[in-house]
Design a protein around this motif. Structure first.
Motif, short mmCIF file in Angstrom:
data_model
loop_
_atom_site.label_atom_id
_atom_site.label_comp_id
_atom_site.label_asym_id
_atom_site.label_seq_id
_atom_site.Cartn_x
_atom_site.Cartn_y
_atom_site.Cartn_z
N TYR A 145 19.34 50.88 -36.60
CA TYR A 145 19.97 51.07 -35.30
C TYR A 145 19.55 49.93 -34.35
N ARG A 146 18.28 49.56 -34.38
CA ARG A 146 17.80 48.44 -33.56
C ARG A 146 18.51 47.14 -33.97
N PHE A 147 18.76 46.99 -35.27
CA PHE A 147 19.50 45.83 -35.75
C PHE A 147 20.85 45.74 -35.05
N LEU A 148 21.56 46.85 -34.96
CA LEU A 148 22.87 46.85 -34.32
C LEU A 148 22.77 46.46 -32.85
N ASN A 149 21.73 46.92 -32.18
CA ASN A 149 21.52 46.55 -30.78
C ASN A 149 21.23 45.07 -30.67
N ARG A 150 20.44 44.53 -31.54
CA ARG A 150 20.10 43.10 -31.50
C ARG A 150 21.28 42.22 -31.90
N LEU A 151 22.20 42.77 -32.69
CA LEU A 151 23.36 41.99 -33.13
C LEU A 151 24.18 41.55 -31.92
N SER A 152 24.49 42.47 -31.02
CA SER A 152 25.26 42.07 -29.84
C SER A 152 24.45 41.12 -28.96
N ASP A 153 23.13 41.31 -28.91
CA ASP A 153 22.27 40.41 -28.12
C ASP A 153 22.35 38.97 -28.65
N VAL A 154 22.19 38.79 -29.95
CA VAL A 154 22.17 37.44 -30.51
C VAL A 154 23.54 36.78 -30.38
N ILE A 155 24.60 37.56 -30.52
CA ILE A 155 25.94 36.98 -30.36
C ILE A 155 26.15 36.54 -28.91
N TYR A 156 25.65 37.34 -27.97
CA TYR A 156 25.72 36.97 -26.55
C TYR A 156 24.97 35.66 -26.31
N MET A 157 23.77 35.55 -26.87
CA MET A 157 22.98 34.34 -26.70
C MET A 157 23.72 33.12 -27.27
N LEU A 158 24.35 33.29 -28.42
CA LEU A 158 25.12 32.20 -29.00
C LEU A 158 26.28 31.79 -28.08
N SER A 159 26.93 32.79 -27.49
CA SER A 159 28.05 32.47 -26.59
C SER A 159 27.55 31.69 -25.37
N LEU A 160 26.40 32.08 -24.84
CA LEU A 160 25.83 31.34 -23.71
C LEU A 160 25.52 29.90 -24.10
N ALA A 161 24.95 29.73 -25.29
CA ALA A 161 24.60 28.38 -25.76
C ALA A 161 25.85 27.52 -25.94
N VAL A 162 26.89 28.10 -26.52
CA VAL A 162 28.13 27.35 -26.72
C VAL A 162 28.72 26.94 -25.38
N ASP A 163 28.80 27.89 -24.46
CA ASP A 163 29.40 27.60 -23.18
C ASP A 163 28.55 26.64 -22.35
N GLU A 164 27.23 26.69 -22.52
CA GLU A 164 26.32 25.76 -21.84
C GLU A 164 26.58 24.33 -22.33
N GLU A 165 26.85 24.17 -23.61
CA GLU A 165 27.09 22.84 -24.19
C GLU A 165 28.30 22.17 -23.57
N LYS A 166 29.30 22.94 -23.18
CA LYS A 166 30.51 22.35 -22.61
C LYS A 166 30.24 21.69 -21.26
N ASP A 167 29.17 22.18 -20.59
CA ASP A 167 28.82 21.64 -19.26
C ASP A 167 28.01 20.36 -19.35
N LYS A 168 27.63 19.95 -20.54
CA LYS A 168 26.80 18.74 -20.70
C LYS A 168 27.66 17.51 -20.91
#
Length: 168
Positions: A145-168
């Motif tokens: 169950y914790r894995f499922l909670n962390r799954l959305s967290d890590v995907i969110y972090m990846l989205s932030l990283a991707v979108d941050e790269e566009k600003d560079k």
């Protein structure tokens, strides 16, 4: 060339089999759960196809690959419980590289890859909601169950990283 037939007709009356052979209705919560993770994995595949950053693409691929095992676990296959620590490690590594003010509410769509990751994130959150009653009745282990909670967290972090790269 051999003819491949994927039609078994075994599900024509609304039933399907879990990996352990148990026949259940197609709307059984376990089927809903691993089916939703399958959707999440497909959205991750779309994100990876759109991703221009090699390292993030590798992280997405790793998570896609890890989801195969998670789906097997939730389909009642004799498979190890998915480990949330693996996803936590990826999230931590990404967080270290993001500016402090990055953690905020975002509007998906700044990049194609980021938008696809947000779609995957929302699907992962739906999987967690589907798992909640299974967790409450002890059909899903706490670690899974914790894995499922962390799954959305890590995907969110990846989205932030991707979108941050566009600003560079």
């Amino acid at each position: 060339m051999a003819h491949i037939n994927i039609t078994t007709k075994g599900g024509d009356k609304g039933m399907t089999s879990l990996a352990n052979g148990e026949r259940v209705p197609k709307d059984d919560p376990n089927v809903e759960l691993y089916g939703t993770l399958d959707e999440c994995q497909a959205a991750l595949g779309m994100a990876r196809a759109l991703c221009k950053d090699e390292k993030i693409s590798e992280d997405i691929f790793f998570i896609e690959d890890y989801l195969f095992g998670a789906m097997a676990y939730f389909a009642k296959c004799d498979y190890p419980t998915p480990d949330p620590a693996i996803l936590e490690n990826i999230s931590s590594r990404i967080a270290e590289k993001l500016p402090d003010d990055t953690m905020t509410f975002v509007r998906p769509g700044d990049t194609e890859c980021g938008a696809a990751l947000h779609l995957a994130r929302t699907i992962a959150r739906r999987a967690e909601r589907i798992a909640t009653p299974l967790y409450r009745d002890s059909s899903v282990e706490e670690k899974a169950y914790r894995f499922l909670n962390r799954l959305s967290d890590v995907i969110y972090m990846l989205s932030l990283a991707v979108d941050e790269e566009k600003d560079k």
